[in-house]
Design a protein around this motif. Structure first.
Motif, PDB file in Angstrom:
ATOM      1  N   LYS A 305     -27.748  -0.353   3.986  1.00 23.65           N
ATOM      2  CA  LYS A 305     -27.422   1.001   4.432  1.00 23.65           C
ATOM      3  C   LYS A 305     -26.234   1.028   5.389  1.00 23.65           C
ATOM      4  CE  LYS A 305     -32.080   2.867   3.774  1.00 23.65           C
ATOM      5  NZ  LYS A 305     -33.273   3.473   4.418  1.00 23.65           N
ATOM      6  N   LYS A 306     -26.084  -0.014   6.212  1.00 23.74           N
ATOM      7  CA  LYS A 306     -24.936  -0.074   7.118  1.00 23.74           C
ATOM      8  C   LYS A 306     -23.635  -0.162   6.318  1.00 23.74           C
ATOM      9  CE  LYS A 306     -27.256  -2.136  11.121  1.00 23.74           C
ATOM     10  NZ  LYS A 306     -27.308  -3.305  12.035  1.00 23.74           N
ATOM     11  N   PHE A 307     -23.656  -0.945   5.247  1.00 27.38           N
ATOM     12  CA  PHE A 307     -22.491  -1.021   4.375  1.00 27.38           C
ATOM     13  C   PHE A 307     -22.264   0.326   3.680  1.00 27.38           C
ATOM     14  CE2 PHE A 307     -20.744  -2.715   0.141  1.00 27.38           C
ATOM     15  CZ  PHE A 307     -19.439  -2.617   0.570  1.00 27.38           C
ATOM     16  N   GLY A 308     -23.331   0.994   3.319  1.00 25.73           N
ATOM     17  CA  GLY A 308     -23.217   2.307   2.697  1.00 25.73           C
ATOM     18  C   GLY A 308     -22.546   3.315   3.616  1.00 25.73           C
ATOM     19  N   ARG A 309     -22.909   3.297   4.893  1.00 24.31           N
ATOM     20  CA  ARG A 309     -22.267   4.203   5.862  1.00 24.31           C
ATOM     21  C   ARG A 309     -20.799   3.839   6.048  1.00 24.31           C
ATOM     22  NH1 ARG A 309     -27.488   3.803   8.268  1.00 24.31           N
ATOM     23  NH2 ARG A 309     -26.867   2.111   9.661  1.00 24.31           N
ATOM     24  N   PHE A 310     -20.495   2.541   6.014  1.00 20.08           N
ATOM     25  CA  PHE A 310     -19.105   2.108   6.101  1.00 20.08           C
ATOM     26  C   PHE A 310     -18.301   2.632   4.918  1.00 20.08           C
ATOM     27  CE2 PHE A 310     -15.894  -1.001   4.727  1.00 20.08           C
ATOM     28  CZ  PHE A 310     -15.058  -1.004   5.836  1.00 20.08           C
ATOM     29  N   LEU A 311     -18.861   2.568   3.704  1.00 20.42           N
ATOM     30  CA  LEU A 311     -18.169   3.076   2.513  1.00 20.42           C
ATOM     31  C   LEU A 311     -17.844   4.561   2.659  1.00 20.42           C
ATOM     32  CD1 LEU A 311     -20.097   1.330  -0.427  1.00 20.42           C
ATOM     33  CD2 LEU A 311     -17.795   0.822   0.411  1.00 20.42           C
ATOM     34  N   THR A 312     -18.788   5.320   3.161  1.00 22.55           N
ATOM     35  CA  THR A 312     -18.544   6.752   3.372  1.00 22.55           C
ATOM     36  C   THR A 312     -17.398   6.967   4.356  1.00 22.55           C
ATOM     37  OG1 THR A 312     -20.865   7.279   2.921  1.00 22.55           O
ATOM     38  CG2 THR A 312     -19.577   8.924   4.138  1.00 22.55           C
ATOM     39  N   SER A 313     -17.372   6.187   5.428  1.00 28.47           N
ATOM     40  CA  SER A 313     -16.295   6.322   6.420  1.00 28.47           C
ATOM     41  C   SER A 313     -14.947   5.949   5.813  1.00 28.47           C
ATOM     42  CB  SER A 313     -16.584   5.447   7.643  1.00 28.47           C
ATOM     43  OG  SER A 313     -16.399   4.065   7.354  1.00 28.47           O
ATOM     44  N   GLN A 314     -14.937   4.962   4.904  1.00 26.91           N
ATOM     45  CA  GLN A 314     -13.684   4.558   4.265  1.00 26.91           C
ATOM     46  C   GLN A 314     -13.176   5.627   3.298  1.00 26.91           C
ATOM     47  OE1 GLN A 314     -11.872   1.144   4.684  1.00 26.91           O
ATOM     48  NE2 GLN A 314     -12.802   2.047   6.502  1.00 26.91           N
ATOM     49  N   GLU A 315     -14.089   6.264   2.585  1.00 32.16           N
ATOM     50  CA  GLU A 315     -13.687   7.368   1.706  1.00 32.16           C
ATOM     51  C   GLU A 315     -13.029   8.483   2.520  1.00 32.16           C
ATOM     52  OE1 GLU A 315     -16.998   7.082  -1.882  1.00 32.16           O
ATOM     53  OE2 GLU A 315     -17.576   7.993   0.027  1.00 32.16           O
ATOM     54  N   ASN A 316     -13.596   8.810   3.660  1.00 27.84           N
ATOM     55  CA  ASN A 316     -13.031   9.842   4.528  1.00 27.84           C
ATOM     56  C   ASN A 316     -11.683   9.408   5.091  1.00 27.84           C
ATOM     57  OD1 ASN A 316     -15.309  11.439   4.117  1.00 27.84           O
ATOM     58  ND2 ASN A 316     -16.361  10.656   5.920  1.00 27.84           N
ATOM     59  N   ARG A 317     -11.586   8.121   5.443  1.00 30.14           N
ATOM     60  CA  ARG A 317     -10.345   7.602   6.021  1.00 30.14           C
ATOM     61  C   ARG A 317      -9.198   7.664   5.013  1.00 30.14           C
ATOM     62  NH1 ARG A 317      -8.856   1.293   6.679  1.00 30.14           N
ATOM     63  NH2 ARG A 317      -6.863   1.509   7.741  1.00 30.14           N
ATOM     64  N   VAL A 318      -9.447   7.217   3.778  1.00 29.92           N
ATOM     65  CA  VAL A 318      -8.390   7.219   2.768  1.00 29.92           C
ATOM     66  C   VAL A 318      -7.928   8.649   2.482  1.00 29.92           C
ATOM     67  CG1 VAL A 318      -7.918   6.788   0.314  1.00 29.92           C
ATOM     68  CG2 VAL A 318      -9.040   5.039   1.700  1.00 29.92           C
ATOM     69  N   ASP A 319      -8.860   9.560   2.354  1.00 29.71           N
ATOM     70  CA  ASP A 319      -8.516  10.954   2.126  1.00 29.71           C
ATOM     71  C   ASP A 319      -7.640  11.485   3.258  1.00 29.71           C
ATOM     72  OD1 ASP A 319      -8.935  13.612   0.739  1.00 29.71           O
ATOM     73  OD2 ASP A 319      -9.864  14.076   2.673  1.00 29.71           O
ATOM     74  N   SER A 320      -8.018  11.151   4.488  1.00 28.52           N
ATOM     75  CA  SER A 320      -7.264  11.632   5.644  1.00 28.52           C
ATOM     76  C   SER A 320      -5.854  11.042   5.680  1.00 28.52           C
ATOM     77  CB  SER A 320      -8.024  11.272   6.923  1.00 28.52           C
ATOM     78  OG  SER A 320      -7.282  11.599   8.061  1.00 28.52           O
ATOM     79  N   VAL A 321      -5.738   9.718   5.441  1.00 32.02           N
ATOM     80  CA  VAL A 321      -4.428   9.060   5.497  1.00 32.02           C
ATOM     81  C   VAL A 321      -3.504   9.594   4.404  1.00 32.02           C
ATOM     82  CG1 VAL A 321      -3.235   6.858   5.215  1.00 32.02           C
ATOM     83  CG2 VAL A 321      -5.282   6.980   6.626  1.00 32.02           C
ATOM     84  N   LEU A 322      -4.017   9.762   3.199  1.00 27.63           N
ATOM     85  CA  LEU A 322      -3.179  10.270   2.115  1.00 27.63           C
ATOM     86  C   LEU A 322      -2.660  11.672   2.429  1.00 27.63           C
ATOM     87  CD1 LEU A 322      -5.182   9.039  -1.031  1.00 27.63           C
ATOM     88  CD2 LEU A 322      -2.976   8.204  -0.207  1.00 27.63           C
TER      89      LEU A 322
END
Length: 327
Positions: A305-322
């Motif tokens: 689940k900790k990795f799952g929360r990290f994946l969600t944060s990465q999806e948000n990060r990529v969207d924001s950076v783009l």
């Protein structure tokens, strides 16, 4: 006398039948890490970072006695989203895993893929590593400062190749480099390849002015002199190589990539925990630690689940950076 002989023969026969399992039972059986028929999908072409990481993990697990006969296979396409769709469609298959990373996160975003990482089962984040800036041995660029000077003058004339789709690490790193140097990211001539293996031929052949990829993918070519390492995107230099970080070269960028494992949805709790236990055991082996040192990978282990929360944060990060880069 005859009775004792008969009993002795029966005892010997029992030892013959009982002996082989005791003699051949490996450590994988005792620890519960052996998953017969386990497969690791690589969602891009051979020779790239995902491929190297998956095959290294499978070999290390075998050498450490954790499992036997793990299959690694490639299913390239659309920056890893073809493999992700296949993984999601294999609902309930506890013997299939996919090696993935930031590149798949970006590809899902930019390709508007039908399946997302939230549809898969998070198993483990394994490693992170810096990206590197490389040119061929025949390139006129001998330092990152020389390259950046020409890139600033005419960004479109210097194509940069990366082993990931737009939104992936090999795309985001040069875009952040461009922004930090006063170059409009929209003016960068980025050429995507489906993995570092495909990118390598274009860098060596001078089809792109420079390439951005993972240090573990091109270590052999750098050591042999086929590639020239100009800079590292991470916070520290890579051991064994005389190349500055971007910050040391005056480019205010720190950037690292990561890789991990996901599985299909619909697994039972027991199947999910068994996969987590397998990769946790791999993480603890000397074989894996030696591979991380050799490939310049940093330990970034995180499970469930900790990795799952990290994946969600990465999806948000990529969207924001783009969006921030206007891409």
């Amino acid at each position: 006398m005859r009775l004792r002989t008969t009993l002795a023969l029966l005892g010997a026969a029992l030892l013959v039948f009982a002996g082989p399992p005791l003699l051949t039972s490996g450590s994988s059986d005792r620890t519960g890490t052996n998953i017969p028929g386990l497969r690791i999908m690589v969602p891009n072409t051979p020779g790239g970072g995902y491929d190297i990481t998956a095959r290294t993990a499978a070999k290390n697990a075998e050498d450490a006695g954790l499992t036997h006969g793990t299959e690694v296979f490639n299913l390239p396409g659309a920056g890893g989203t073809v493999g992700l769709t296949r993984t999601v469609n294999e609902q309930g298959n506890g013997k299939l895993t996919m090696l993935m990373g930031l590149g798949v996160v970006g590809a899902v975003e930019t390709n508007r893929a039908p399946s997302t990482l939230s549809d898969a089962t998070p198993i483990a984040r394994l490693i992170e590593e810096p990206n590197i800036v490389v040119v061929s041995k025949d390139s006129k660029y001998r330092t990152i400062e020389q390259l950046m000077a020409d890139w600033k003058r005419d960004p479109g004339s210097l194509p940069v190749g990366g082993g990931s789709s737009p939104g992936g690490p090999d795309h985001l790193a040069p875009m952040l480099m461009a922004r930090a140097s006063g170059i409009a990211p929209t003016s960068v001539n980025y050429v995507p390849f489906d993995g570092g293996g495909e990118l390598l031929a274009s860098v060596l052949g001078g089809k792109v002015a420079f390439g951005v990829s993972g240090v573990g993918e091109y270590r052999d070519q750098i050591e042999s002199g086929e590639l020239r390492l100009l800079a590292v995107t991470g916070p520290e230099r890579v051991g064994g190589f005389d190349a500055p970080t971007l910050k040391e070269a005056g480019v205010d960028v720190e950037f690292t990539n990561w890789r991990g494992i996901v599985a299909p949805p619909g697994l039972s709790d027991a199947e999910r925990e068994r996969l987590i236990a397998f990769f946790s055991a791999l993480h603890g082996t000397e074989e894996w630690r030696a591979s991380m040192r050799r490939n310049g990978w940093d330990d970034a282990f995180l499970t469930g689940k900790k990795f799952g929360r990290f994946l969600t944060s990465q999806e948000n990060r990529v969207d924001s950076v783009l969006k921030e880069l206007g891409l």
